[in-house]
Design a protein around this motif. Structure first.
Motif, PDB file in Angstrom:
ATOM      1  N   HIS A 144      52.850  41.417  44.421  1.00 27.96           N
ATOM      2  CA  HIS A 144      52.274  41.988  45.522  1.00 27.96           C
ATOM      3  C   HIS A 144      52.320  43.558  45.637  1.00 27.96           C
ATOM      4  N   SER A 145      51.133  44.082  45.993  1.00 27.58           N
ATOM      5  CA  SER A 145      51.324  45.322  46.136  1.00 27.58           C
ATOM      6  C   SER A 145      50.611  45.953  47.639  1.00 27.58           C
ATOM      7  N   GLN A 146      50.798  47.116  47.896  1.00 24.64           N
ATOM      8  CA  GLN A 146      50.777  47.398  49.152  1.00 24.64           C
ATOM      9  C   GLN A 146      48.868  47.407  49.296  1.00 24.64           C
ATOM     10  N   LYS A 147      48.619  46.819  50.653  1.00 21.02           N
ATOM     11  CA  LYS A 147      46.868  47.057  50.625  1.00 21.02           C
ATOM     12  C   LYS A 147      46.550  48.179  50.753  1.00 21.02           C
ATOM     13  N   ALA A 148      45.665  48.765  50.097  1.00 27.72           N
ATOM     14  CA  ALA A 148      44.921  49.773  50.203  1.00 27.72           C
ATOM     15  C   ALA A 148      44.369  50.113  51.655  1.00 27.72           C
ATOM     16  N   GLY A 149      44.802  51.374  52.042  1.00 25.86           N
ATOM     17  CA  GLY A 149      44.500  51.787  53.620  1.00 25.86           C
ATOM     18  C   GLY A 149      45.541  50.921  54.712  1.00 25.86           C
ATOM     19  N   ASP A 150      46.089  50.081  54.209  1.00 28.75           N
ATOM     20  CA  ASP A 150      47.202  49.694  55.297  1.00 28.75           C
ATOM     21  C   ASP A 150      48.603  49.136  54.510  1.00 28.75           C
ATOM     22  N   PRO A 151      49.261  50.173  54.218  1.00 30.50           N
ATOM     23  CA  PRO A 151      50.547  50.072  53.528  1.00 30.50           C
ATOM     24  C   PRO A 151      51.541  48.873  54.292  1.00 30.50           C
ATOM     25  N   LYS A 152      51.237  48.613  55.472  1.00 28.96           N
ATOM     26  CA  LYS A 152      52.227  47.362  56.098  1.00 28.96           C
ATOM     27  C   LYS A 152      51.905  46.030  55.583  1.00 28.96           C
ATOM     28  N   LYS A 153      50.614  45.964  54.982  1.00 26.92           N
ATOM     29  CA  LYS A 153      50.045  44.676  54.490  1.00 26.92           C
ATOM     30  C   LYS A 153      50.448  44.466  53.070  1.00 26.92           C
ATOM     31  N   LEU A 154      50.528  43.437  52.458  1.00 24.74           N
ATOM     32  CA  LEU A 154      50.587  43.182  51.079  1.00 24.74           C
ATOM     33  C   LEU A 154      49.569  42.231  50.452  1.00 24.74           C
ATOM     34  N   GLU A 155      49.254  42.530  49.383  1.00 18.07           N
ATOM     35  CA  GLU A 155      47.958  41.612  48.645  1.00 18.07           C
ATOM     36  C   GLU A 155      48.354  41.281  47.301  1.00 18.07           C
ATOM     37  N   LEU A 156      47.937  40.180  47.040  1.00 15.33           N
ATOM     38  CA  LEU A 156      48.252  39.702  45.512  1.00 15.33           C
ATOM     39  C   LEU A 156      47.292  40.293  44.707  1.00 15.33           C
ATOM     40  N   ARG A 157      47.579  41.271  43.571  1.00 12.47           N
ATOM     41  CA  ARG A 157      46.843  41.869  43.001  1.00 12.47           C
ATOM     42  C   ARG A 157      46.816  41.377  41.699  1.00 12.47           C
ATOM     43  N   PRO A 158      45.588  41.405  40.547  1.00 20.58           N
ATOM     44  CA  PRO A 158      45.826  41.007  39.146  1.00 20.58           C
ATOM     45  C   PRO A 158      46.400  41.860  38.372  1.00 20.58           C
ATOM     46  N   PRO A 159      47.555  41.543  37.931  1.00 21.41           N
ATOM     47  CA  PRO A 159      48.420  42.370  36.984  1.00 21.41           C
ATOM     48  C   PRO A 159      47.738  42.270  35.482  1.00 21.41           C
ATOM     49  N   LEU A 160      46.954  43.298  35.046  1.00 18.97           N
ATOM     50  CA  LEU A 160      46.554  43.250  33.839  1.00 18.97           C
ATOM     51  C   LEU A 160      47.015  44.422  33.131  1.00 18.97           C
ATOM     52  N   ASP A 161      47.513  44.202  31.818  1.00 16.14           N
ATOM     53  CA  ASP A 161      47.948  45.236  30.992  1.00 16.14           C
ATOM     54  C   ASP A 161      46.734  45.732  30.188  1.00 16.14           C
ATOM     55  N   HIS A 162      46.649  46.969  29.779  1.00 13.64           N
ATOM     56  CA  HIS A 162      45.749  47.453  28.888  1.00 13.64           C
ATOM     57  C   HIS A 162      46.534  47.511  27.637  1.00 13.64           C
ATOM     58  N   PHE A 163      46.242  46.277  26.706  1.00 10.34           N
ATOM     59  CA  PHE A 163      47.137  46.597  25.383  1.00 10.34           C
ATOM     60  C   PHE A 163      47.130  47.992  24.676  1.00 10.34           C
ATOM     61  N   LEU A 164      45.997  48.234  24.521  1.00  6.78           N
ATOM     62  CA  LEU A 164      45.519  49.830  24.056  1.00  6.78           C
ATOM     63  C   LEU A 164      45.401  50.434  25.460  1.00  6.78           C
ATOM     64  N   PRO A 165      46.433  51.327  25.850  1.00 12.97           N
ATOM     65  CA  PRO A 165      46.336  52.018  26.907  1.00 12.97           C
ATOM     66  C   PRO A 165      45.279  52.741  27.303  1.00 12.97           C
ATOM     67  N   LYS A 166      44.685  52.735  28.494  1.00 12.56           N
ATOM     68  CA  LYS A 166      43.419  53.429  28.918  1.00 12.56           C
ATOM     69  C   LYS A 166      43.677  54.916  28.972  1.00 12.56           C
ATOM     70  N   SER A 167      44.747  55.305  28.830  1.00 10.41           N
ATOM     71  CA  SER A 167      45.065  56.667  29.003  1.00 10.41           C
ATOM     72  C   SER A 167      44.727  57.374  27.415  1.00 10.41           C
ATOM     73  N   ILE A 168      44.705  56.638  26.419  1.00 10.44           N
ATOM     74  CA  ILE A 168      44.456  56.833  25.186  1.00 10.44           C
ATOM     75  C   ILE A 168      43.025  56.420  24.657  1.00 10.44           C
ATOM     76  N   TYR A 169      42.801  55.318  25.105  1.00  9.46           N
ATOM     77  CA  TYR A 169      41.500  54.502  24.738  1.00  9.46           C
ATOM     78  C   TYR A 169      40.630  54.366  26.196  1.00  9.46           C
ATOM     79  N   PRO A 170      40.143  55.630  26.775  1.00  7.05           N
ATOM     80  CA  PRO A 170      39.419  55.211  27.964  1.00  7.05           C
ATOM     81  C   PRO A 170      38.070  54.422  27.740  1.00  7.05           C
ATOM     82  N   TYR A 171      37.550  54.161  26.766  1.00  7.90           N
ATOM     83  CA  TYR A 171      36.578  53.498  26.225  1.00  7.90           C
ATOM     84  C   TYR A 171      36.958  51.825  26.228  1.00  7.90           C
ATOM     85  N   LEU A 172      38.009  51.710  26.231  1.00  9.29           N
ATOM     86  CA  LEU A 172      38.558  50.243  26.142  1.00  9.29           C
ATOM     87  C   LEU A 172      38.973  49.778  27.641  1.00  9.29           C
ATOM     88  N   ALA A 173      38.727  50.637  28.433  1.00  5.79           N
ATOM     89  CA  ALA A 173      39.445  50.225  29.948  1.00  5.79           C
ATOM     90  C   ALA A 173      38.975  48.958  30.409  1.00  5.79           C
TER      91      ALA A 173
END
Ligand SMILES: [Zn+2]
Length: 314
Positions: A144-173
């Motif tokens: 659960h993460s804080q809802k954008a614009g309303d930090p008092k609310k939590l929302e379930l967000r999809p945790p997706l890992d970039h196996f090849l990190p997007k900081s090094i491979y932005p074209y694989l984001a």
């Protein structure tokens, strides 16, 4: 490590349609001359356009080929991404950053994780029907993460890992085979921006086996009252195991869950010390805590199943 498989051809089709449309729009709006961009920009753009479909839905081996092509045509970019901000790439830093920002717009991950109509990260995660992190097999793949614009609310967000990190491979984001559902701890706390491609098998690469197995240190007899430190767990696997386990700190992390293993052994001990009527009622799944066939769907599932087998429960 659990191996992943894209759920169906329809998943790849939807992914290609949605992300391909965004790619085409961003690319057609990005016209030459590329003033203010690095000198290799037009070459890079040609590579991205010719590899469009492979970037978006190509499998692991295709993604590696794309990486090689980008390195070949835009070597300074690759060098800069791996070493910034101290990189000396021979290209003006402002020009390089402008290009990286542009790549972020073309392969816009923030749009993909936006929960709206159409194909998005929530639907992709749902398509895997995955409950447990494929890297550690310890935690559930949600947070659960804080809802954008309303930090008092939590929302379930999809945790997706970039196996090849997007900081090094932005074209694989937003590449289908670069998005790995994983737990928050493996993704954010441990893996972060590390590039594991040289040392670790890819969860989608079924050609490389990676097995976990678990044993107890010492005798399980007299288990009542044994602390988790005394209990101890040993994690073993095949030849690629060591680097993988070290990368994700699995030995230490599994040690933390020794009390759950102790609980199971206490149930076994209770059964062993009971009369035959009670023994007949306490089946293996009661002692294990879940159906043995569901071991890939339960936190600690592989660990508990292995130890149950070694202790004669299964
Ligand atoms: Zn994990």
């Amino acid at each position: 490590m659990l191996k992943l498989k894209v759920a169906s051809p329809d998943v790849a089709k939807q992914h290609l349609e949605t992300l391909g449309k965004r790619f085409d729009e961003a690319m057609s709006a990005w016209k030459s001359p590329f003033a203010g961009y690095p000198p290799f920009t037009s070459d890079l753009k040609r590579v991205l356009q010719s590899e469009r479909d492979f970037i978006l839905v190509g499998d692991v081996s295709r993604l590696h080929k794309v990486v090689q092509q980008v390195k070949h045509k835009a070597g300074p970019l690759d060098h800069y991404l791996r070493n910034r901000p101290s990189a000396k790439s021979g290209v003006r830093q402002a020009d390089m950053e402008k290009l990286i920002t542009k790549l972020g717009e073309i392969f816009d991950y923030s749009k993909f994780i936006y929960k709206g109509v159409g194909w998005n990260a929530y639907k992709l995660v749902g398509s895997y029907s995955l409950r447990i992190c494929p890297y550690c097999h310890l935690h559930h793949v949600n947070y659960h993460s804080q809802k954008a614009g309303d930090p008092k609310k939590l929302e379930l967000r999809p945790p997706l890992d970039h196996f090849l990190p997007k900081s090094i491979y932005p074209y694989l984001a937003v590449s289908l085979y670069n998005l790995v559902p994983s737990c928050h701890q493996c993704n954010s706390s441990i893996k972060g921006d590390e590039d594991p491609s040289e040392t670790m098998p890819h969860p989608f690469d079924t050609s490389v086996a990676l097995d976990m197995s678990f044993t107890l240190k010492g005798s399980p007899l007299g288990i009542a009252g044994v602390t988790h430190e005394e209990l101890g767990l040993t994690v073993t696997g095949n030849s690629t195991w060591d680097e993988f386990a070290t990368f994700f700190h699995l030995q230490e992390r599994y040690q933390w869950y020794a009390p759950e293993v102790t609980d199971m052994l206490k149930r076994k001990q209770f059964r062993d010390e009971s009369d035959t009527v009670v023994q007949s009622l306490m089946r293996a799944d009661f002692i294990l805590g879940f159906d043995p066939l569901d071991y890939e769907k339960r936190a600690l599932g592989i660990c508990l199943r292995d130890i149950a087998r070694r202790q004669g429960v299964l």
